[in-house]
Design a protein around this motif. Structure first.
Motif: not given
Length: 209
Positions: A54-67
């Motif tokens: 789930i983290h990988t998919l989220a990072a792929g769509i930019g959530l990690a950048a938001v964090l």
């Protein structure tokens, strides 16, 4: 070819080295295996894998950048994870009965271990930030879909980590069964499990961003 051989020859050894480095996910699988046996250790490993996916998919769509851009959101998720691990530690210390009998251990829910592992993984935003920092180094936009490359690299990293965590959780579970059969050390085992969860909470709490 999305992932050429020369990329894999560099990525796979690097990913394996990272997977073999003891981290929060490995500690959690160790604790679950010690608490509830091999099945729980394996289930926790699969739960961590689901969370990382789930983290990988989220990072792929930019959530990690938001964090990374919003420290308050990062800190809120991180401290929620710390609180959850402290809760698990207290539950381990307050388990009913003076001894952790083998029969009681056999009734432990593998699904509960899986569910707790997913929650712990999702409440660790450092996973998403790490994925976003590490995987893009091996992505080449000239070779096609960057999202698909990102996902495939994440799957390779996650698979290696899962296999290692399964080995750790299984070993800890078999060791716990041996210890629990000796009633004079059963309570120590129960407290040690709580201590592992508390150590993991402290590690996440005091890690530098």
């Amino acid at each position: 070819m999305l992932l050429p051989t020369e990329t894999l020859l560099v990525f796979v050894p690097a990913a394996l080295a990272l997977n073999l480095t003891p981290g929060n996910d490995m500690l959690f699988c160790l604790g679950q295996g010690m608490k509830s046996g091999p099945r729980a250790g394996v289930a926790a490993s699969l739960g961590i894998a689901a969370g990382v996916l789930i983290h990988t998919l989220a990072a792929g769509i930019g959530l990690a950048a938001v964090l990374r851009a919003h420290p308050a959101a990062f800190e809120a998720i991180r401290w929620a994870g710390v609180a959850y691990l402290v809760y698990l530690a207290v539950q381990a210390w307050r388990a009913p009965g003076p001894l952790l009998a083998p029969a009681a251990m056999a009734k432990a829910s593998a699904f509960a271990a899986w569910r707790e592992a997913v929650v712990v993984s999702l409440l660790n935003p450092k996973v998403a930030v790490f994925v976003l920092a590490f995987l893009p180094q091996f992505v080449d936009p000239a070779r096609g879909s960057t999202f698909l490359q990102f996902f495939l690299l994440g799957a390779i990293l996650n698979t290696g980590g899962t296999l290692i965590n399964i080995a750790v959780g299984t070993f800890a579970g078999r060791l716990s069964g041996w210890l629990a059969a000796r009633t004079h050390v059963a309570r120590w085992l129960q407290r040690a499990t709580g201590g592992i969860f508390l150590l993991l909470a402290a590690r996440i709490a005091f890690e530098r961003r």
